[in-house]
Design an enzyme around this catalytic site. Structure first.
Site, mmCIF file in Angstrom:
data_model
loop_
_atom_site.group_PDB
_atom_site.id
_atom_site.type_symbol
_atom_site.label_atom_id
_atom_site.label_comp_id
_atom_site.label_asym_id
_atom_site.label_seq_id
_atom_site.Cartn_x
_atom_site.Cartn_y
_atom_site.Cartn_z
ATOM 1 N N HIS D 58 66.836 53.212 49.474
ATOM 2 C CA HIS D 58 67.627 54.024 49.991
ATOM 3 C C HIS D 58 66.922 55.378 49.957
ATOM 4 O O HIS D 58 66.450 55.677 48.799
ATOM 5 C CB HIS D 58 69.059 54.029 49.749
ATOM 6 C CG HIS D 58 69.767 52.941 49.769
ATOM 7 N ND1 HIS D 58 69.930 51.911 48.593
ATOM 8 C CD2 HIS D 58 70.200 52.061 50.787
ATOM 9 C CE1 HIS D 58 70.353 50.993 48.980
ATOM 10 N NE2 HIS D 58 70.669 50.678 50.127
ATOM 11 N N ASP D 61 68.117 56.844 46.450
ATOM 12 C CA ASP D 61 67.514 56.104 45.373
ATOM 13 C C ASP D 61 66.195 57.019 44.632
ATOM 14 O O ASP D 61 66.190 56.855 43.480
ATOM 15 C CB ASP D 61 66.875 54.641 45.633
ATOM 16 C CG ASP D 61 68.124 53.860 46.153
ATOM 17 O OD1 ASP D 61 69.493 54.013 45.747
ATOM 18 O OD2 ASP D 61 67.828 52.855 46.778
ATOM 19 N N MET D 92 60.559 48.411 52.669
ATOM 20 C CA MET D 92 61.758 48.804 53.320
ATOM 21 C C MET D 92 62.351 49.887 52.937
ATOM 22 O O MET D 92 62.351 50.177 51.712
ATOM 23 C CB MET D 92 62.751 47.577 53.332
ATOM 24 C CG MET D 92 64.317 47.500 53.893
ATOM 25 S SD MET D 92 65.256 48.283 52.837
ATOM 26 C CE MET D 92 66.138 46.927 52.086
ATOM 27 N N GLU D 185 72.525 44.332 57.958
ATOM 28 C CA GLU D 185 72.919 43.263 56.883
ATOM 29 C C GLU D 185 74.387 43.346 56.941
ATOM 30 O O GLU D 185 75.047 44.273 56.670
ATOM 31 C CB GLU D 185 72.733 44.111 55.537
ATOM 32 C CG GLU D 185 72.784 43.346 54.238
ATOM 33 C CD GLU D 185 72.350 43.860 52.916
ATOM 34 O OE1 GLU D 185 71.482 44.753 53.135
ATOM 35 O OE2 GLU D 185 73.028 43.703 51.830
ATOM 36 N N LYS D 187 78.271 41.998 55.505
ATOM 37 C CA LYS D 187 79.166 41.755 54.495
ATOM 38 C C LYS D 187 80.456 41.805 54.789
ATOM 39 O O LYS D 187 81.035 42.732 55.637
ATOM 40 C CB LYS D 187 78.904 43.068 53.421
ATOM 41 C CG LYS D 187 79.426 42.838 52.002
ATOM 42 C CD LYS D 187 78.985 43.893 50.818
ATOM 43 C CE LYS D 187 79.595 43.464 49.736
ATOM 44 N NZ LYS D 187 79.444 44.491 48.793
ATOM 45 N N GLU D 221 72.131 38.259 53.268
ATOM 46 C CA GLU D 221 72.150 38.290 51.950
ATOM 47 C C GLU D 221 72.804 37.192 51.281
ATOM 48 O O GLU D 221 73.997 37.237 51.595
ATOM 49 C CB GLU D 221 72.597 39.661 51.271
ATOM 50 C CG GLU D 221 72.774 39.835 49.889
ATOM 51 C CD GLU D 221 73.170 40.919 49.188
ATOM 52 O OE1 GLU D 221 72.719 42.093 49.593
ATOM 53 O OE2 GLU D 221 73.823 40.944 48.139
ATOM 54 N N HIS D 224 76.414 37.936 50.202
ATOM 55 C CA HIS D 224 77.425 38.439 51.169
ATOM 56 C C HIS D 224 77.890 37.202 51.995
ATOM 57 O O HIS D 224 79.121 37.124 52.448
ATOM 58 C CB HIS D 224 76.741 39.392 52.129
ATOM 59 C CG HIS D 224 76.469 40.680 51.400
ATOM 60 N ND1 HIS D 224 75.917 41.804 51.863
ATOM 61 C CD2 HIS D 224 76.370 41.151 49.954
ATOM 62 C CE1 HIS D 224 75.633 42.779 50.873
ATOM 63 N NE2 HIS D 224 76.224 42.445 50.000
ATOM 64 N N ASP D 250 67.450 39.440 51.754
ATOM 65 C CA ASP D 250 67.826 39.836 50.609
ATOM 66 C C ASP D 250 68.211 38.304 49.742
ATOM 67 O O ASP D 250 69.215 37.631 50.294
ATOM 68 C CB ASP D 250 69.133 40.651 50.519
ATOM 69 C CG ASP D 250 68.903 41.953 50.775
ATOM 70 O OD1 ASP D 250 67.692 42.473 50.842
ATOM 71 O OD2 ASP D 250 69.758 42.865 50.986
ATOM 72 N N ASP D 260 81.567 41.394 44.454
ATOM 73 C CA ASP D 260 80.057 41.150 44.901
ATOM 74 C C ASP D 260 79.341 41.190 43.430
ATOM 75 O O ASP D 260 79.272 41.928 42.769
ATOM 76 C CB ASP D 260 79.697 42.647 45.488
ATOM 77 C CG ASP D 260 78.425 42.636 46.185
ATOM 78 O OD1 ASP D 260 77.809 41.740 45.995
ATOM 79 O OD2 ASP D 260 78.011 43.587 46.650
ATOM 80 N N ASP D 262 76.003 39.950 42.817
ATOM 81 C CA ASP D 262 74.400 40.264 42.743
ATOM 82 C C ASP D 262 73.766 39.503 41.849
ATOM 83 O O ASP D 262 72.926 40.439 41.087
ATOM 84 C CB ASP D 262 74.247 41.621 42.972
ATOM 85 C CG ASP D 262 74.501 42.185 44.326
ATOM 86 O OD1 ASP D 262 74.777 41.534 45.188
ATOM 87 O OD2 ASP D 262 74.682 43.659 44.553
ATOM 88 N N ASP D 292 67.900 41.400 45.787
ATOM 89 C CA ASP D 292 68.846 42.448 45.796
ATOM 90 C C ASP D 292 69.882 41.964 44.756
ATOM 91 O O ASP D 292 70.900 41.654 45.080
ATOM 92 C CB ASP D 292 69.343 42.521 47.364
ATOM 93 C CG ASP D 292 70.460 43.677 47.391
ATOM 94 O OD1 ASP D 292 70.551 44.594 46.109
ATOM 95 O OD2 ASP D 292 71.171 43.987 48.242
#
Lengths: 394, 394, 394, 394
Positions: D58, D61, D92, D185, D187, D221, D224, D250, D260, D262, D292
């Site tokens: 992002h 980030d 990405m 994406e 969710k 993902e 998700h 993802d 969530d 992950d 991810d």
């Protein structure tokens, strides 16, 4: 398609099948039967040939609710003959308190006292039948004990009725001198919107309220725990820890938080089944391993035995091999030991309370920052357990 | 936007707010704080003005983990001044055993014995602080007591450590002569993938294993029950039924089986909140009603009090009015009585076991078909309760 | 126990009941029928007397799978006579592709091409029957289109077979000149472990792959969305937004993430039903309102109509009154307007892309800190909507 | 603890890690950071050494929201130097539209038009940054696009704003001549109570409403999908089937219907990961495989790479080996072929609609009883796939 294990290897475990499991003909809420099924005595013979040690049954799995005495004798004769022939036993008996519409609002907890009385009557008879067949375990699954409409009954009333019923029946069993242990089976919902005693935790608590808690254990079922989205290994561990899982357990599979699926044990969740078997090994569990599952509707009558029943047992045995590997894997054992390294002196301080211990504990120079800097190799251990499960550490 | 109830009306209930609830600044896993927040003493003043009776706190909600003695004294001074000014008390205290990274693998159940010892140290201090502030209830929420990786710790080990810790602390409290009741708060997951003691049932069972079960109760929380998809009314009823819900309960809202949402009480599930309040009324509950919720991230600092805190209390009071209506609604009461009609003689037979009772029960001519024909007007009752809830039976 | 609304008031809405809903006799996976039920023509008469406008049916709800021509004529005669008498219509028809064991591994998506061909045969006949009865909507609920074992069929194969079947049938309907719209009904699981097209979103996407997307809409069902834990209001809104919800919708109740409960509309989730009705009002929906629910097993044959069928309709009507109140509540409307205040000029910039618009957008002095300081009174609005729902703003 | 695979073997796959994944320091809703983390350039170097091919990011980030131009240049310089050194690329890019409080009620769908405009501004800059860094994929995860209070915004309004924003940005990308594909994406919830576009199905439908659907794909993902309790293999298959999964996906782990999590790919659900990899192999997927996920809070800074990052890649590679075995296992292949045996002539009849085909189909003598008698050896296949997964068919 030859089997991984022989009937003899399977026979070394205490594998049990409910008559209703291999007897399931594939009826579901949206569909008719998808196979014919076999009479109880045939199920016994097929199971025996595969290496199962026992069957379990509800009264009406064997004897229809309105069978005559002659029909009863006939069925029992055939059934016990097959059991003897296969050197099998009835491991567990139960009472069907859910099928007949009289139980549509509960059995032991029905608001109608006459229904509660009828449930007691029927259960005493089922206990007698179980005793006659040599069952040492009697299971209570209160599938209809619950509610859709919370306005219609105070749940505390329900718990109280439930408690009284189990108390009554404990005394009945003692009075008759039956060598029988009760096991209560939790379930969160289905067929009622909310069932009383939804979790193993709730059952463990409930047992402590009974007059004879020493006679009553837990019959935990994988699918029922997953229907509440809980970790079955944790739930069952609590039962073991409270010494309430010695005689019976139901093994199967289930995708979390869906309708009751009763899949073949091991077919859906390799981690879950691995830890389940590991727990049984670690606790030296010697009770029944009851596969409370049913074949897919796509499975034929012969497939029910060849693929489904054998599959349950073999999936258990494969996991048992993995558990032995886990115990011998040097790296896994080292990581576990490192993570769980104890401290005898410090533990002693925490184990026995005294004013002096409090004083010493207070003075201990424990710096949270320094403690937090210690590396915990849990993620590495996780990787290795997956490798072991997938056969990559052989 | 004038309020439905006055501060005086609210004050008649034992409404409590955790400092962390109105103090929540809207930080979440994916976002920064969305409002500024206020110092603890200001929160007290705002809550007092709205009619709350008490606050609850973790040690570090008030005193930062590495505050100096002077800072501690200062904060405490301001805080207790505000409490006195508002005629409020500290209803409940607790110990934060989850925020610091030292607790990343558990506190009382951490595999590292030094972390367990540190958790005891910190909790004794938090108990002392609670006692100093007059809290009569001390809550244990074991948010970090659990696991992501089942291979890394035997849950039975975890339960055993947990039990020893609570035993130790019970004795500590008795030894200090603090008039304090413990209350254990279950949660199924988050922040750990699986938390030990996931349900009210599990906590009720756990309490029976303690050395001083009489000192320990349940602190049930709506959201935590719903995170396991269970019926909170049933779960709490079991705690009431086992006499383990007298001192404290956490009220909030939650969509089932999601991340921990801690919504405003009553904002999401009118039936759930109605039966919750009805249960409190029926059991003449006199413990704290702690709104363990937080405002939406879209809510401003003033909205936290004006809309969120007031809303929690008013939603409770609206439901309390509905409960009174329920008790006075002739048709609802008649339906309930009809559904729950008892039978004193028959009940007596089932209540006290004897061989004679067994004989009589066995002989009772109970025909399941006839019993099943009795109409149960549960669906009609359900309709009327909805009408009542929607204000259509006024 | 007099009703809140008259048959005439109910008749003003397009209320429809599936023959299978009031015809449900309470059979479930663990229990037998709990009531007797009535023949189709009687169901029509009872529903008509209550104020319903239409019935819906699967082919085999009316005509058993192996009825003779004479039996078929007989049943149809009685049925259409009752419809005429009650001035009711058949709003929707469907084909039962789930009950017979031939569909145990799917119908349109079965791996066996002969089963797929049989499913087409059966559906063409059901479409003919629907057309004969005047149904303008034909629903596809692919209850058996799915899998338990992902190894056994490539889901993409399943989607492709599904697409071809719907394409074929669209062309059949056009060819026959039937004035009929198709509506696809999603469901995530049960009776299959995973059903293809599990959500409204998936169905909306699927429709865009068809040869005649203009003939195909969504038949969304409350319970099915909640079985995936999703927000039904959001899901249905997407269907409305894509202009795919004009002809049919299934209304009922369901606790999230459990077995398919099909509770009475409005009986479980007042917020959910309020927003459902509000959506229909806001979008001026004129399609059928099909109550795809069934009475509790505790409900008698007469209760099915008096309490269950009437209850569905009245719960809808109560909510419709609340929606009207919402639209007239000054404070609620003001809060909504304040939260949703637009900016015509700024909007125009974002609506029509151009290099110039990009330039202007880039230059706009938008300070996130300042924007974030704006108060959003969403929590206040939430409180008022609850008050409205509970009848406290009348 | 030596690795199963070499960096070279890993490098043969298109493995990508988000900067935020290995950069995750273990902060969660209830706890502080549990490790220090490393600057972006260091993460690149560590990942490169392990065999990863790409990073994703992002905007924030890499570049803090209020960095000066000099700081920006500095960070970019270090970062691109490390990328070149490791022969890695940015696979990405994305825009952080969730962290700042300005997005507390949405970004593209915020009710406040100024917030929507700010979201567009920020995203255009993030697209420019992505293009500058060579990213060919730009992902949209609308974490704040949703609601807690359904009264506060019409979801259809939200969808419309969303659509306009993506349309605007598609045109922007075309206009700039960036060779960039968008990927949306889904969710279902968290951090909002309900997020718009909750499922892959919903995203696939949404894409068809856009002005440039050919530029927009799905970024599915694992976690998700599991948060909605759906089957990720089925969901992703639909994206592949609609040709909307070519550039990015993802991969991670998640217990269904929880917060969530992950988790590391492959660490929780061997069946799920096996079918995921099989799908990629079968569809010859050549897009990015973005892990991810984040390490457990118990994992150290070095463990993040040694155990977590390497573990993700190796878990994928182990499954890829299993997929090859599956394709070569004679018995498994035979069972699959038997279950899926086609019928070219019959298929042709169903593929191309014509009045003649209808006639022939109608006449086909298809007896459902006989068709239903055919044995389907799905249960046997299921057993063998488990054996393969556990390394018992090597």
């Amino acid at each position: 398609m030859s089997s991984l294990y022989t009937p003899q290897q399977r026979r070394a475990e205490r594998f049990e099948f409910g008559l209703w499991t291999v007897g399931n003909v594939g009826r579901d809420p949206f569909g008719e039967a998808s196979r014919e099924g076999m009479p109880p005595w045939r199920r016994v013979e097929e199971l025996g040939a595969l290496g199962a040690s026992a069957v379990a049954l509800h009264d009406n799995d064997l004897i229809p609710m309105n069978a005559t005495q002659a029909e009863r004798d006939d069925i029992l004769g055939q059934f016990t003959t097959s059991l003897r022939k296969q050197d099998m036993v009835v491991g567990m008996a139960s009472c069907n308190l859910f099928y007949h519409r009289v139980f549509r609002d509960g059995a032991f907890t029905a608001s109608d006292p006459k229904v509660r009385a009828f449930a007691l009557q029927k259960t005493m008879k089922a206990i007698d039948l179980g005793a006659e067949l040599g069952a040492k375990v009697f299971v209570f699954w209160g599938g209809r004990e619950g509610a859709e409409v919370d306005a219609a009954r105070d749940p505390a009333q329900g718990f109280e009725h439930y408690r009284k019923a189990i108390n009554f029946l404990c005394k009945y069993v003692k009075d008759q001198g039956y060598p029988m242990t009760f096991a209560i089976e939790p379930k969160p919902n289905e067929p009622r919107s909310d069932i009383y005693l939804p979790t193993i935790g709730a059952c463990l608590a409930f047992i402590t309220t009974l007059d004879h808690p020493e006679m009553v254990e837990i019959n935990g079922e994988t699918a029922h725990t997953k229907m509440a989205g809980l970790n079955h290994y944790h739930e069952m561990k609590m039962a073991f820890w409270m010494n309430k899982c010695n005689v019976h357990q139901d093994l199967n599979g289930q995708k979390p938080l869906r309708y009751d699926q009763d899949f073949k044990f091991g077919s859906d969740d390799p981690f879950g089944s691995f830890f389940h078997v590991k727990m049984n090994v670690d606790h030296e569990y010697t009770g029944w391993l009851n596969f409370d599952a049913h074949a897919h509707r796509t499975t034929s009558d012969m497939g029910v035995y060849r693929d489904f029943a054998a599959g349950n047992m073999d999936n258990y045995l494969m996991m048992k091999e993995k558990v032995a590997q886990f115990d011998e894997d040097r790296s896994i054992q080292d990581l576990y030991a490192e993570i769980n390294a104890g401290d005898v002196k410090l533990q002693a301080l925490m184990d026995a309370y005294s004013a002096a211990a409090v004083g010493k504990l207070r003075e201990l120079p424990l710096d949270p920052e320094k403690l937090a800097d210690r590396e915990l190799k849990i993620e590495a251990l996780e990787n290795q357990v997956l490798q072991l499960l997938l056969g990559k550490r052989d």
